[in-house]
Design an enzyme around this catalytic site. Structure first.
Site, mmCIF file in Angstrom:
data_model
loop_
_atom_site.group_PDB
_atom_site.id
_atom_site.type_symbol
_atom_site.label_atom_id
_atom_site.label_comp_id
_atom_site.label_asym_id
_atom_site.label_seq_id
_atom_site.Cartn_x
_atom_site.Cartn_y
_atom_site.Cartn_z
ATOM 1 N N LYS A 24 10.866 0.224 -11.190
ATOM 2 C CA LYS A 24 9.941 -0.722 -10.579
ATOM 3 C C LYS A 24 9.299 -1.624 -11.624
ATOM 4 O O LYS A 24 9.262 -2.848 -11.457
ATOM 5 C CB LYS A 24 8.875 0.021 -9.770
ATOM 6 C CG LYS A 24 7.811 -0.866 -9.179
ATOM 7 C CD LYS A 24 6.520 -0.695 -9.946
ATOM 8 C CE LYS A 24 5.634 -1.897 -9.831
ATOM 9 N NZ LYS A 24 4.433 -1.745 -10.665
ATOM 10 N N ASP A 70 7.077 -1.419 -4.990
ATOM 11 C CA ASP A 70 5.887 -0.614 -5.278
ATOM 12 C C ASP A 70 5.390 -0.027 -3.968
ATOM 13 O O ASP A 70 6.069 -0.091 -2.945
ATOM 14 C CB ASP A 70 4.810 -1.489 -5.933
ATOM 15 C CG ASP A 70 4.242 -2.512 -4.968
ATOM 16 O OD1 ASP A 70 4.892 -2.796 -3.942
ATOM 17 O OD2 ASP A 70 3.152 -3.034 -5.227
#
Length: 221
Positions: free
Chosen positions: A120, A138
Site C-alpha cells: 500500500k 488503505d
DNA sequence: CTCCCGATAT
DNA sequence: ATATCAGGAG
C-alpha cells in the site's frame, strides 16, 4: 456496478474534485515516503502536525540518520506505533543511502524491500511521486470498494485487483484519491453521510443505512 | 494470527 | 468508553 455506472461514478467524483491530492504534507519525495510510513493507522492531520517540525530540519536520508532513532522518536511521539515507525524510518534511510544513492527508488518492487514499506505504501509513493496509475488500498478504499460494490474483496489485494480491472480511463491516475476522500469525509466508517455520496443509484450499503441507520455495519450483504 | 499505539470522533 | 485512523512485520 455496471461499466456505465462506474464511469458515471468517477465522472461525478472528478467533477466535484478535478485535481485530488494527498493530504499528507511534504517537500520532496523522500519526505513523502517518510510521511506515508508514519501514516499507518494514524490520521493525516496527526502526521502533519508532527512532520511539520521534523521536515523543517530533516530533508534527506543523511539528515534522518544523523538525527537518530531517539531524536526521531522525540518528534513523532504523538503518532501511534511510534516505536516501530522510528526504527523503520531510520533503517529505511540507511538502506536508501547504502543501496539507492540516497534517492527513493522508482519501482514498486524496490520500494517494498524497504523496512516499513508494504504494498500500500509503495503504491502511494508510485502514484503521488512518480505518477504511476497504482491503486493504493488503505482502510478507506477497502471500505468504499466493498460498500459500493465497485470492488469487493476480503483482502486489500483482492480489492486492488478489481480496481485494476474495472476503473476506466481517464480516471485511473486519481481514482484511489477520490475513493480515499469519499471514505474520509462521506462514506465514513462510523457515521456515513450517504446523502452526500455521488453513488446514489444502488449502493447496497446505502439501502441498508436507509432501512436501519443504527445497525448498518461495514459491509452490506 | 498478534502486536504495535497516541490522538481524535462518536 | 470505545472505534477508528492513508499498515506492516514477526
Amino acid at each position: 456496478m455496471t461499466k456505465d455506472q462506474i464511469f458515471e461514478f468517477f465522472r461525478l467524483l472528478a467533477e466535484l474534485n478535478p485535481a485530488p491530492e494527498t493530504e499528507l504534507e511534504f517537500g520532496n519525495v523522500y519526505q513523502l515516503l517518510v510521511a506515508v510510513v508514519l501514516s499507518a493507522q494514524a490520521t493525516d492531520a496527526g502526521v502533519n502536525k508532527a512532520t511539520r517540525a521534523l521536515f523543517a530540519k530533516v530533508k534527506t536520508p543523511e539528515e534522518m540518520v544523523a538525527l537518530g532513532e531517539e531524536g526521531l522518536k522525540a518528534h513523532i511521539k504523538t503518532i501511534g506505533l511510534f516505536n516501530s515507525k522510528a526504527k523503520n524510518v531510520i533503517a529505511l534511510s540507511e538502506q536508501l543511502i547504502a543501496h539507492h544513492g540516497s534517492e527513493v527508488p522508482q519501482n514498486r518492487d524496490a520500494l517494498v524491500e524497504l523496512p516499513g514499506v508494504g504494498r500500500k505504501t509503495a503504491n502511494v509513493v508510485m502514484n503521488c511521486a512518480f505518477g504511476a496509475e497504482t491503486f493504493a488500498v488503505d482502510t478507506h478504499v477497502f471500505r468504499v470498494g466493498n460498500r459500493t460494490g465497485l470492488a469487493k474483496g476480503k483482502t486489500p489485494e483482492q480489492v486492488e485487483a478489481k480496481l485494476e480491472k474495472r476503473v476506466p480511463q481517464p480516471f485511473r491516475r486519481d481514482a484511489h484519491h477520490w475513493l480515499i476522500l469519499l471514505g474520509r469525509y462521506t462514506c465514513k466508517a462510523r457515521s456515513p453521510e450517504c446523502w452526500r455520496c455521488p453513488e446514489v443509484e444502488l449502493c447496497s450499503f446505502r439501502k441498508k443505512v436507509l432501512e436501519n441507520p443504527k445497525k448498518a455495519k461495514l459491509t452490506a450483504s
